[in-house]
Write an enzyme that holds these catalytic residues in place. Structure first.
Site, PDB file in Angstrom:
ATOM      1  N   CYS A  20      -5.044  -2.806   2.514  1.00 21.30           N
ATOM      2  CA  CYS A  20      -4.519  -2.906   4.361  1.00 21.30           C
ATOM      3  C   CYS A  20      -6.231  -2.839   4.507  1.00 21.30           C
ATOM      4  O   CYS A  20      -6.327  -4.236   5.181  1.00 21.30           O
ATOM      5  CB  CYS A  20      -4.048  -1.627   4.483  1.00 21.30           C
ATOM      6  SG  CYS A  20      -3.187  -1.735   6.030  1.00 21.30           S
ATOM      7  N   LYS A  79      -9.519   2.198  -2.285  1.00 22.32           N
ATOM      8  CA  LYS A  79      -9.445   1.763  -0.777  1.00 22.32           C
ATOM      9  C   LYS A  79     -10.768   1.856  -0.082  1.00 22.32           C
ATOM     10  O   LYS A  79     -11.152   3.128   0.229  1.00 22.32           O
ATOM     11  CB  LYS A  79      -8.331   2.554   0.596  1.00 22.32           C
ATOM     12  CG  LYS A  79      -8.646   1.129   1.549  1.00 22.32           C
ATOM     13  CD  LYS A  79      -6.936   1.912   2.131  1.00 22.32           C
ATOM     14  CE  LYS A  79      -7.502   1.315   3.778  1.00 22.32           C
ATOM     15  NZ  LYS A  79      -5.762   1.839   4.626  1.00 22.32           N
ATOM     16  N   GLU A 134       0.937  -0.814   0.003  1.00 22.61           N
ATOM     17  CA  GLU A 134      -0.187  -0.297  -0.260  1.00 22.61           C
ATOM     18  C   GLU A 134       1.073   1.154   0.269  1.00 22.61           C
ATOM     19  O   GLU A 134       1.789   1.401   0.635  1.00 22.61           O
ATOM     20  CB  GLU A 134      -0.392  -0.219   0.883  1.00 22.61           C
ATOM     21  CG  GLU A 134      -1.738   1.186   1.898  1.00 22.61           C
ATOM     22  CD  GLU A 134      -2.222   1.252   2.883  1.00 22.61           C
ATOM     23  OE1 GLU A 134      -1.511   0.655   4.304  1.00 22.61           O
ATOM     24  OE2 GLU A 134      -3.065   2.079   3.084  1.00 22.61           O
ATOM     25  N   ASN A 143      -7.516   6.493  -1.498  1.00 24.43           N
ATOM     26  CA  ASN A 143      -6.075   5.537  -1.473  1.00 24.43           C
ATOM     27  C   ASN A 143      -6.464   4.241  -2.460  1.00 24.43           C
ATOM     28  O   ASN A 143      -7.216   3.809  -2.301  1.00 24.43           O
ATOM     29  CB  ASN A 143      -6.371   5.032   0.666  1.00 24.43           C
ATOM     30  CG  ASN A 143      -4.785   4.065   0.759  1.00 24.43           C
ATOM     31  OD1 ASN A 143      -3.788   3.706  -0.508  1.00 24.43           O
ATOM     32  ND2 ASN A 143      -4.544   4.158   2.107  1.00 24.43           N
ATOM     33  N   GLU A 150      -6.284   9.098   7.995  1.00 24.86           N
ATOM     34  CA  GLU A 150      -6.256   8.614   6.373  1.00 24.86           C
ATOM     35  C   GLU A 150      -7.914   9.162   5.739  1.00 24.86           C
ATOM     36  O   GLU A 150      -7.987   9.481   5.157  1.00 24.86           O
ATOM     37  CB  GLU A 150      -6.933   6.841   5.851  1.00 24.86           C
ATOM     38  CG  GLU A 150      -5.213   5.808   6.499  1.00 24.86           C
ATOM     39  CD  GLU A 150      -4.910   4.454   6.217  1.00 24.86           C
ATOM     40  OE1 GLU A 150      -5.192   3.840   6.622  1.00 24.86           O
ATOM     41  OE2 GLU A 150      -5.899   4.057   4.817  1.00 24.86           O
ATOM     42  N   ASN A 165      -0.057  -0.968   5.111  1.00 23.49           N
ATOM     43  CA  ASN A 165       1.323  -0.501   6.470  1.00 23.49           C
ATOM     44  C   ASN A 165       0.388  -0.625   8.158  1.00 23.49           C
ATOM     45  O   ASN A 165      -0.648   0.119   8.191  1.00 23.49           O
ATOM     46  CB  ASN A 165       1.534   1.494   6.056  1.00 23.49           C
ATOM     47  CG  ASN A 165       1.693   1.761   4.841  1.00 23.49           C
ATOM     48  OD1 ASN A 165       3.301   2.461   4.504  1.00 23.49           O
ATOM     49  ND2 ASN A 165       1.840   0.823   3.557  1.00 23.49           N
TER      50      ASN A 165
HETATM   51  N1  ING Z   1      -3.816   0.418   8.655  1.00 26.59           N
HETATM   52  C1  ING Z   1      -3.673  -0.313   9.327  1.00 26.59           C
HETATM   53  C2  ING Z   1      -4.660  -2.149   8.825  1.00 26.59           C
HETATM   54  O1  ING Z   1      -5.590  -1.723   9.026  1.00 26.59           O
HETATM   55  C3  ING Z   1      -4.763  -0.558  12.389  1.00 26.59           C
HETATM   56  C4  ING Z   1      -4.800  -0.022  10.436  1.00 26.59           C
HETATM   57  C5  ING Z   1      -4.277  -1.193  12.385  1.00 26.59           C
HETATM   58  C6  ING Z   1      -5.790  -1.372  12.443  1.00 26.59           C
HETATM   59  C7  ING Z   1      -3.723  -2.270  13.569  1.00 26.59           C
HETATM   60  C8  ING Z   1      -5.983  -2.388  12.891  1.00 26.59           C
HETATM   61  C9  ING Z   1      -4.633  -2.314  14.079  1.00 26.59           C
HETATM   62  O2  ING Z   1      -3.318  -2.655   9.255  1.00 26.59           O
HETATM   63  C10 ING Z   1      -4.186   0.903   7.535  1.00 26.59           C
HETATM   64  N2  ING Z   1      -3.413   1.640   6.501  1.00 26.59           N
HETATM   65  O3  ING Z   1      -5.566   0.383   7.405  1.00 26.59           O
END
Ligand code: ING
Length: 320
Positions: free
Chosen positions: A172, A127, A47, A110, A146, A197
């Site tokens: 993601c 996204k 991503e 995104n 985001e 990410n």
């Molecule tokens: N990042 C993360 C993801 O869904 C996140 C946000 C991290 C959500 C950890 C829940 C737990 O992997 C992105 N960019 O969506």
């Protein structure tokens, strides 16, 4: 006749804020060259693969924010990647920040594209599930803005022909939502490509943060198994501008088994030979959606956004 393909997750280590697109593309080209040497036919990059994960900062200056976005791909910086991939006959998924002006309005998504080994762009995705916040949150080492910097995707979950099969894309956070895979499963998807990410401190609750790797694998293995599809999940990872992000790029079979996984937090090519026919026996037996699904019982899935009141018992259930 089996449809075997050699694929790769091209994991990237951190991209510094100061790193130019040209420097980043040189890293992508090195991963492409390694893939070529290993007979890889298709690569999934992460991503937002061309820049640092900029939603971790609050930015007031629109020109600074715009510097992280691409217009139409390939731009001048990414062109060498598209040219080299076409010359090598290797297809790829690339995540990037998309910006354009439509009817006088700036649009920001995104996004990700899929390029066929022929060099033709055959798929485009934006996204849908945007995690985090639209406003900066207090007491956080890093923001996750985001919802401020992107609109929810407006292209649905497309599935398209590529590699002699049906390919779809996620980005993601989408990988945590079963509906996203199922919309593609209902289009008979055979390979879902996604980049991520994933900051290790995102949840803001340590008991959850320590399970980030488990939840990553759980989400993608479930999505793969429940839709009898291959899944390639590719991380941008490591300590990026101070923010530690999950690695664990992996390739998952329709059985839900992890067949290959990264072992570093750096640029790393994770490869596997996949058989696009592997999902078939699942789709012809207990995941034969046409025989077993009962959409009339799932109406709440599209009628409600958030959890709400219990539904009244159905009349004639014998408990009314
Ligand atoms: N990042 C993360 C993801 O869904 C996140 C946000 C991290 C959500 C950890 C829940 C737990 O992997 C992105 N960019 O969506």
């Amino acid at each position: 006749m089996s449809r075997k393909r050699v694929v790769a997750a091209a994991q990237m280590g951190p991209i510094a804020r100061s790193e130019s697109r040209e420097q980043v593309v040189r890293r992508l080209l090195a991963l492409l060259a390694e893939a070529k040497g290993k007979g890889v036919e298709f690569i999934t990059f992460p991503e937002l693969a061309l820049t640092t994960f900029f939603p971790r900062w609050m930015m007031e200056d629109e020109a600074e924010l715009d510097s992280f976005y691409e217009g139409k791909l390939p731009g001048p910086a990414a062109a060498p990647l598209f040219e080299a991939a076409k010359a090598a006959g290797i297809g790829f998924y690339l995540g990037y920040a998309e910006r354009f002006v439509e009817a006088g309005r700036v649009r920001r998504f995104n996004a990700a594209i899929t390029v066929a080994p022929s060099g033709e762009i055959v798929g485009k995705y934006r996204k849908v599930h945007l995690p985090g916040h639209a406003e900066p949150q207090p007491d956080r080492a890093f923001q996750h803005l985001e919802k401020r910097y992107f609109e929810p995707g407006d292209l649905g979950f497309p599935v398209f022909e590529a590699l002699g099969g049906r390919v779809g894309m996620l980005i993601c956070n989408d990988r945590r939502w079963p509906e996203a895979y199922r919309v593609m499963g209902l289009q008979d998807v055979e390979l879902v490509c996604l980049g991520y990410n994933t900051p290790l401190d995102h949840a803001g609750h340590e008991p959850i943060n320590v399970l980030t790797g488990f939840h990553n694998a759980l989400s993608m293995q479930a999505g793969a198994y429940q839709n009898a599809s291959w899944v390639i999940g590719t991380a941008k990872c490591g300590r990026e501008e101070g923010s530690l992000m999950l690695a664990d790029s992996m390739i998952i079979a329709p059985s839900g088994e992890i067949v290959a996984k990264a072992t570093t937090m750096e640029d790393e090519l994770v490869t596997a030979t996949i058989d696009l026919d592997m999902g078939r026996p699942y789709k012809e037996t207990f995941f034969d959606f046409a025989r077993h699904r009962e959409p009339a019982s799932y109406r709440l899935l599209t009628e409600r956004k958030g959890a709400g009141d219990m539904l009244p018992p159905v009349r004639g259930a014998g408990i009314d």
